[in-house]
Design an enzyme around this catalytic site. Sequence first.
Site, PDB file in Angstrom:
ATOM      1  N   LYS A   1     -13.766   0.498  15.603  1.00  0.00           N
ATOM      2  CA  LYS A   1     -12.695   0.075  15.787  1.00  0.00           C
ATOM      3  C   LYS A   1     -12.114  -0.118  17.081  1.00  0.00           C
ATOM      4  CE  LYS A   1     -10.710   0.382  11.451  1.00  0.00           C
ATOM      5  NZ  LYS A   1     -10.098   1.244  10.220  1.00  0.00           N
TER       6      LYS A   1
ATOM      7  N   ASP B   1      -4.519  -9.727  12.923  1.00  0.00           N
ATOM      8  CA  ASP B   1      -4.702  -8.252  13.255  1.00  0.00           C
ATOM      9  C   ASP B   1      -3.726  -7.899  14.653  1.00  0.00           C
ATOM     10  OD1 ASP B   1      -5.502  -5.738  14.407  1.00  0.00           O
ATOM     11  OD2 ASP B   1      -7.373  -6.111  13.431  1.00  0.00           O
ATOM     12  N   ILE B   2      -2.431  -7.377  14.436  1.00  0.00           N
ATOM     13  CA  ILE B   2      -1.545  -6.858  15.328  1.00  0.00           C
ATOM     14  C   ILE B   2      -2.181  -6.205  16.655  1.00  0.00           C
ATOM     15  CG2 ILE B   2       0.862  -6.219  15.941  1.00  0.00           C
ATOM     16  CD1 ILE B   2       1.242  -6.939  12.891  1.00  0.00           C
TER      17      ILE B   2
ATOM     18  N   LYS C   1     -11.309  -3.766  18.437  1.00  0.00           N
ATOM     19  CA  LYS C   1     -10.050  -4.110  18.578  1.00  0.00           C
ATOM     20  C   LYS C   1      -9.656  -4.270  20.120  1.00  0.00           C
ATOM     21  CE  LYS C   1      -8.627  -3.227  14.271  1.00  0.00           C
ATOM     22  NZ  LYS C   1      -7.569  -3.374  12.871  1.00  0.00           N
TER      23      LYS C   1
ATOM     24  N   ASP D   1      -4.295  -6.302   5.220  1.00  0.00           N
ATOM     25  CA  ASP D   1      -5.235  -7.306   5.834  1.00  0.00           C
ATOM     26  C   ASP D   1      -5.000  -8.718   5.509  1.00  0.00           C
ATOM     27  OD1 ASP D   1      -6.343  -5.508   7.566  1.00  0.00           O
ATOM     28  OD2 ASP D   1      -7.395  -4.348   5.941  1.00  0.00           O
TER      29      ASP D   1
ATOM     30  N   LYS E   1       8.913 -17.559 -10.182  1.00  0.00           N
ATOM     31  CA  LYS E   1       8.170 -16.390 -10.621  1.00  0.00           C
ATOM     32  C   LYS E   1       7.020 -16.945 -11.331  1.00  0.00           C
ATOM     33  CE  LYS E   1       8.020 -12.544 -13.933  1.00  0.00           C
ATOM     34  NZ  LYS E   1       8.884 -12.024 -14.875  1.00  0.00           N
TER      35      LYS E   1
ATOM     36  N   ASN F   1       0.891  -1.052   0.095  1.00  0.00           N
ATOM     37  CA  ASN F   1       0.217   0.044   0.075  1.00  0.00           C
ATOM     38  C   ASN F   1       0.767   1.222  -0.081  1.00  0.00           C
ATOM     39  OD1 ASN F   1       0.640   0.782   2.944  1.00  0.00           O
ATOM     40  ND2 ASN F   1      -0.396  -1.139   3.301  1.00  0.00           N
TER      41      ASN F   1
ATOM     42  N   PHE G   1      -4.461   3.329  14.657  1.00  0.00           N
ATOM     43  CA  PHE G   1      -4.555   4.549  13.774  1.00  0.00           C
ATOM     44  C   PHE G   1      -5.589   3.670  12.769  1.00  0.00           C
ATOM     45  CE2 PHE G   1      -1.201   7.859  13.905  1.00  0.00           C
ATOM     46  CZ  PHE G   1      -1.165   7.538  15.426  1.00  0.00           C
TER      47      PHE G   1
END
Length: 417
Positions: free
Chosen positions: A351, A318-319, A355, A284, A294, A216, A337
């Site tokens: 969240k 999910d840390i 979480k 995710d 390859k 990302n 965040f």
Amino acid sequence: MTTVSASGKRVLLIIGGGIAAYKCLDLIRRLKEHGIGVRCILTTAGAEFVTPLAVSSLSAEKVYTDLFSLTDEAEMGHIRLSREADLVLVAPATADLMAKMAHGLANDLASTALLATDKPVYIAPSMNSQMWTHPATRRNLETLQNDGITIIPPGEGDLACGEVGAGRLAEVQDILSTVLQALKHDNPLQDLRGRKVLVTAGPTHEPMDPVRFIANRSSGKQGYALAAALAARGADVTLISGPTMLDCPPNVTRVNVETAQQMQTACAETLPVDAALCVAAVADWRPAQRATQKNKKSFAPAAGEEQKTQIDLVENPDILAWLSQHEHHRPSLVIGFAAETEDLLQHAADKLARKGCDWIIANDVSHVGDDAVMGGDNNQITILHRDGQDKWPRSSKTVIAEKLAARIAAQLGAMPE
Ligand code: C5P
């Protein structure tokens, strides 16, 4: 962060043995013009290029060399020498000095002082371009950055050896402004001393095969700025970073990782901590299979049809949720965040509840372009916590990091150690 003037601060300047050593004479003069005390260690090789007399005349202080006598040791032990400064600067830093530092050698005064110091260390390398690009120097450089040493990168141009390339000592003006900036931001407030903090930052790369990965646009800038601001207040910071282009901030221990799974393992190895800040943009999902070779274009669509293929994805750990609900080592303060492109505050509030963290820092990343949050230098955040939310004005990521570090210090200060 409290900003104070650099005037009145002290620098320990270690002058290595390179032709660029003569530029240090100008640097000493310029530092002194800014009211900064400069004490120098001149290595044996450095003394081949500049004389102790020239250095002591300009610094107006005794120069310490390897001919360091027992009388000197009694007056000013090497530990005191390395501790009395606010900052240690190595300029020029030769390949040899960098190698010694990277391996923790302490067989002369300069390397001993560098190993004994508890102050931020800045190095300005200078060497032949082949030496600068040699894999051994690259390895040492990475080790030094991971040890929290700040590199003032060399420039390109004509080198004294007659070759042209990278390896020329940074301009004196650039070294001067880096040092002044560091000293100004040397924070007298050490309210996070004794606190251990974990920060995740940057993107993760999730490989499909040896050359392709899912990633990302995260630059890591906000996480790195936070790590720097927390360390400046005295925290013991471990920065667990996905791939970024950024230098490790001073006095921060960096652990480089690539994937979400590696990031979680590195976090597990860092626990217990007082506070965990999950700033990383963790992917995710990861490709279910990672091909060892390859992937090839192996199918032939019918004429006129576009090629289609499918990648199976599996969920990453999910840390943030894992840290927030950790059975044995749940940090006192866990901060997540939330980067959203729509319904920012609603998603962020969900969240916070789902979480189980203590604060969610919400930021809108819908804007792409020159002033985009992802990759850009500015940010606008809202802090959501159990008792409500606080919207902060748009400002630079550095200012936001400094304000957040102050708030984290206040929060931890209100909790028992
Ligand atoms: O669910 P979402 O990815 O939007 O949550 C963002 C927050 O969760 C960030 O703090 C991010 O660092 C953290 N996160 C994580 N591990 C994941 C996904 C997100 O720690 N796999």
